[in-house]
Write an enzyme that holds these catalytic residues in place. Sequence first.
Site: not given
Length: 241
Positions: A93-95
Amino acid sequence: MSDTLWGTVNVIFFNTILFLLTMSHLRAVLSDPGMVPVVHTNLEELTNGQGRSGYQNKDPKKWSVCVKCETYRPPRTHHCRICRRCIRKMDHHCPWINNCVGEFNQKYFIQFLFYVGLATLYAMTMCITSWVMDPMSHSFGQRSKHTRILHTVILVVICILFGLFVIAIGCDQISSILTDETLVEQVKKEDRVGPKKSSFVLLREVFGPGHPLCWLCPLTKHSIKDTVIYNPPVVKLHHDV
């Protein structure tokens, strides 16, 4: 240099990079990363094989039931605690994109990394070139000299930091494609599912069947998503978080 033909060409080229960067970022943010549809039935019915009828699968042993989503999920699918959904071939999960990097948007995420790196390299190159082609002369005031030096230092530092960061992430993404193993699978040390494939086939699975030059275009549609059919089996499965 800004009032010359060379300056105009560079403005057009740099803004083209920014446009492609913005488009790839938007596609990565707004695209479905590969969320598994939620079947409207309870977990007890799923595990007892009493869910929706008409579903068949040639190899149901590779499917599992997510106790959080309470639904079937195909092989190489993992639950994201932030999205609260199961994601096909979830990498992380990439911010940066506020979204998961999965089977359907990994292409746009890598394109985003590529154009960020290209923009930082181009900006730093133009900054250095401007010093070579248009060095400070006596016509510059003392304040202008200090402002230009400060601007150059800040720009170069930012370009180096962002450039090294996207290179590291980009190499990690390409490595995960070529090894056919996502970051989640590496951490969990899961066994690889399916036959071994060539590097070119693995790259085409992510970027599409078009010409390799088209792999850099964020405006093309992800063709693999259209061929994916969610077809869960109706069998007794084990629970897997």
